[in-house]
Design a protein around this motif. Structure first.
Motif, PDB file in Angstrom:
ATOM      1  N   GLU A   1       0.791  -1.242   0.000  1.00 16.52           N
ATOM      2  CA  GLU A   1       0.000   0.000   0.000  1.00 16.52           C
ATOM      3  C   GLU A   1       0.817   1.282   0.000  1.00 16.52           C
ATOM      4  OE1 GLU A   1      -2.802  -0.253   3.240  1.00 16.52           O
ATOM      5  OE2 GLU A   1      -3.119  -2.352   2.795  1.00 16.52           O
ATOM      6  N   GLY A   2       2.068   1.196  -0.426  1.00 12.86           N
ATOM      7  CA  GLY A   2       2.853   2.419  -0.585  1.00 12.86           C
ATOM      8  C   GLY A   2       3.432   2.947   0.718  1.00 12.86           C
ATOM      9  N   ALA A   3       4.448   3.775   0.570  1.00 15.92           N
ATOM     10  CA  ALA A   3       5.170   4.256   1.749  1.00 15.92           C
ATOM     11  C   ALA A   3       4.313   5.218   2.571  1.00 15.92           C
ATOM     12  CB  ALA A   3       6.458   4.927   1.318  1.00 15.92           C
ATOM     13  N   LYS A   4       4.331   5.027   3.852  1.00 18.49           N
ATOM     14  CA  LYS A   4       3.662   5.977   4.763  1.00 18.49           C
ATOM     15  C   LYS A   4       4.638   6.351   5.870  1.00 18.49           C
ATOM     16  CE  LYS A   4      -1.190   4.869   4.047  1.00 18.49           C
ATOM     17  NZ  LYS A   4      -1.309   3.530   3.448  1.00 18.49           N
ATOM     18  N   GLU A   5       4.525   7.565   6.294  1.00 17.35           N
ATOM     19  CA  GLU A   5       5.413   8.094   7.345  1.00 17.35           C
ATOM     20  C   GLU A   5       5.186   7.372   8.673  1.00 17.35           C
ATOM     21  OE1 GLU A   5       7.409  11.245   7.140  1.00 17.35           O
ATOM     22  OE2 GLU A   5       7.273  10.653   5.032  1.00 17.35           O
ATOM     23  N   ALA A   6       6.255   7.311   9.450  1.00 19.97           N
ATOM     24  CA  ALA A   6       6.115   6.787  10.809  1.00 19.97           C
ATOM     25  C   ALA A   6       5.384   7.816  11.661  1.00 19.97           C
ATOM     26  CB  ALA A   6       7.485   6.509  11.404  1.00 19.97           C
ATOM     27  N   THR A   7       4.490   7.321  12.475  1.00 18.97           N
ATOM     28  CA  THR A   7       3.752   8.220  13.376  1.00 18.97           C
ATOM     29  C   THR A   7       3.551   7.524  14.722  1.00 18.97           C
ATOM     30  OG1 THR A   7       1.671   7.317  12.563  1.00 18.97           O
ATOM     31  CG2 THR A   7       2.381   9.393  11.565  1.00 18.97           C
ATOM     32  N   GLY A   8       2.928   8.228  15.618  1.00 15.73           N
ATOM     33  CA  GLY A   8       2.415   7.637  16.853  1.00 15.73           C
ATOM     34  C   GLY A   8       3.445   7.020  17.775  1.00 15.73           C
ATOM     35  N   ASP A   9       2.984   5.997  18.510  1.00 11.90           N
ATOM     36  CA  ASP A   9       3.782   5.370  19.559  1.00 11.90           C
ATOM     37  C   ASP A   9       5.100   4.802  19.040  1.00 11.90           C
ATOM     38  OD1 ASP A   9       1.726   5.991  21.220  1.00 11.90           O
ATOM     39  OD2 ASP A   9       0.937   3.944  21.399  1.00 11.90           O
ATOM     40  N   PHE A  10       5.062   4.203  17.855  1.00 13.71           N
ATOM     41  CA  PHE A  10       6.287   3.601  17.325  1.00 13.71           C
ATOM     42  C   PHE A  10       7.339   4.673  17.061  1.00 13.71           C
ATOM     43  CE2 PHE A  10       8.849   2.631  13.528  1.00 13.71           C
ATOM     44  CZ  PHE A  10       9.622   1.602  14.055  1.00 13.71           C
ATOM     45  N   LYS A  11       6.921   5.738  16.419  1.00 15.16           N
ATOM     46  CA  LYS A  11       7.853   6.828  16.124  1.00 15.16           C
ATOM     47  C   LYS A  11       8.417   7.408  17.425  1.00 15.16           C
ATOM     48  CE  LYS A  11       8.585  10.955  13.416  1.00 15.16           C
ATOM     49  NZ  LYS A  11       8.028  12.051  12.648  1.00 15.16           N
ATOM     50  N   ASP A  12       7.538   7.594  18.394  1.00 15.90           N
ATOM     51  CA  ASP A  12       7.971   8.132  19.693  1.00 15.90           C
ATOM     52  C   ASP A  12       8.982   7.202  20.351  1.00 15.90           C
ATOM     53  OD1 ASP A  12       6.207  10.161  19.253  1.00 15.90           O
ATOM     54  OD2 ASP A  12       4.679   9.457  20.665  1.00 15.90           O
ATOM     55  N   ALA A  13       8.697   5.893  20.306  1.00 16.38           N
ATOM     56  CA  ALA A  13       9.553   4.915  20.994  1.00 16.38           C
ATOM     57  C   ALA A  13      10.952   4.867  20.367  1.00 16.38           C
ATOM     58  CB  ALA A  13       8.900   3.538  20.956  1.00 16.38           C
ATOM     59  N   VAL A  14      11.035   4.814  19.036  1.00 17.73           N
ATOM     60  CA  VAL A  14      12.370   4.763  18.411  1.00 17.73           C
ATOM     61  C   VAL A  14      13.089   6.112  18.527  1.00 17.73           C
ATOM     62  CG1 VAL A  14      11.957   2.814  16.853  1.00 17.73           C
ATOM     63  CG2 VAL A  14      11.475   5.133  16.040  1.00 17.73           C
ATOM     64  N   SER A  15      12.308   7.189  18.501  1.00 17.53           N
ATOM     65  CA  SER A  15      12.929   8.512  18.635  1.00 17.53           C
ATOM     66  C   SER A  15      13.530   8.672  20.022  1.00 17.53           C
ATOM     67  CB  SER A  15      11.898   9.613  18.374  1.00 17.53           C
ATOM     68  OG  SER A  15      11.381   9.487  17.075  1.00 17.53           O
TER      69      SER A  15
END
Ligand SMILES: [Fe+2]
Length: 190
Positions: free
Chosen positions: A82-96
């Motif tokens: 389904e094509g590239a989508k930006e990281a958001t939410g809890d996952f983005k927060d956790a890796v950041s």
């Protein structure tokens, strides 16, 4: 015996990975599904025939290679759906939080990808301690962290890119993968 079936992936056109590259790679994936089933059938058959124990032992040792080859490719191809989508939410927060920023997380993936040898970059989540790890699994089955959940799997075997890239261009292949990962799929696993 319940058999595994090769999954169909809804893959968009991926800029930087040709249709032929994807096609040969999917065929390879189907081979792992086939042999995951076959090993179990063979063990059953050999036991019935009274084959020496060491023959069965070797098949059992082999099983993780085929099974993980199947499963890791499913993680890999699902990430392109389904094509590239930006990281958001809890996952983005956790890796950041862990790596400093999302960009630093991507840099860390690139560093891990520099591991010599064939295998996978695996971003996994240790549910028990609430930690994220980025590691390198050799072949398909060596070096996984027990009990962790795979969030992101990037195939670093040469078969994953050598229709389109030479070995020295492994970094370009990784760049393509990173640009086309649907981070929403990864985030949902988290
Ligand atoms: Fe592969």
């Amino acid at each position: 015996m319940k058999l595994y079936e090769a999954k169909q992936f809804n893959l968009p056109t991926i800029e930087g990975l040709s249709e032929k590259q994807i096609e040969v790679h999917l065929k390879l994936y189907e081979g792992y599904v086939k042999h995951t089933n076959l090993i179990r059938e063979q063990i059953k058959e050999l036991k019935e025939k009274g084959a020496p124990q060491y023959v069965i032992d070797e098949l059992r040792r082999r099983y993780a290679f085929e099974f993980d080859g199947m499963r890791m490719h499913e993680y890999y191809f699902e990430q392109f759906e389904e094509g590239a989508k930006e990281a958001t939410g809890d996952f983005k927060d956790a890796v950041s939080e862990k790596y400093g920023s999302f960009e630093d997380f991507i840099s860390h993936i690139k560093e891990v990808a520099g591991s010599r040898g064939i295998g996978w970059i695996v971003v996994s989540h240790d549910d028990k301690e609430g930690q994220i790890h980025t590691t390198f699994a050799a072949d398909h089955e060596l070096g996984h962290l027990a009990g962790t959940k795979v969030l992101c799997a990037i195939d670093m075997w040469e078969h994953a890119f050598m229709v389109d890239y030479v070995p020295a261009e492994k970094g370009n292949y990784l760049e393509t993968v990173l640009q086309n990962i649907n981070w929403e799929v990864v985030g949902n696993r988290y």
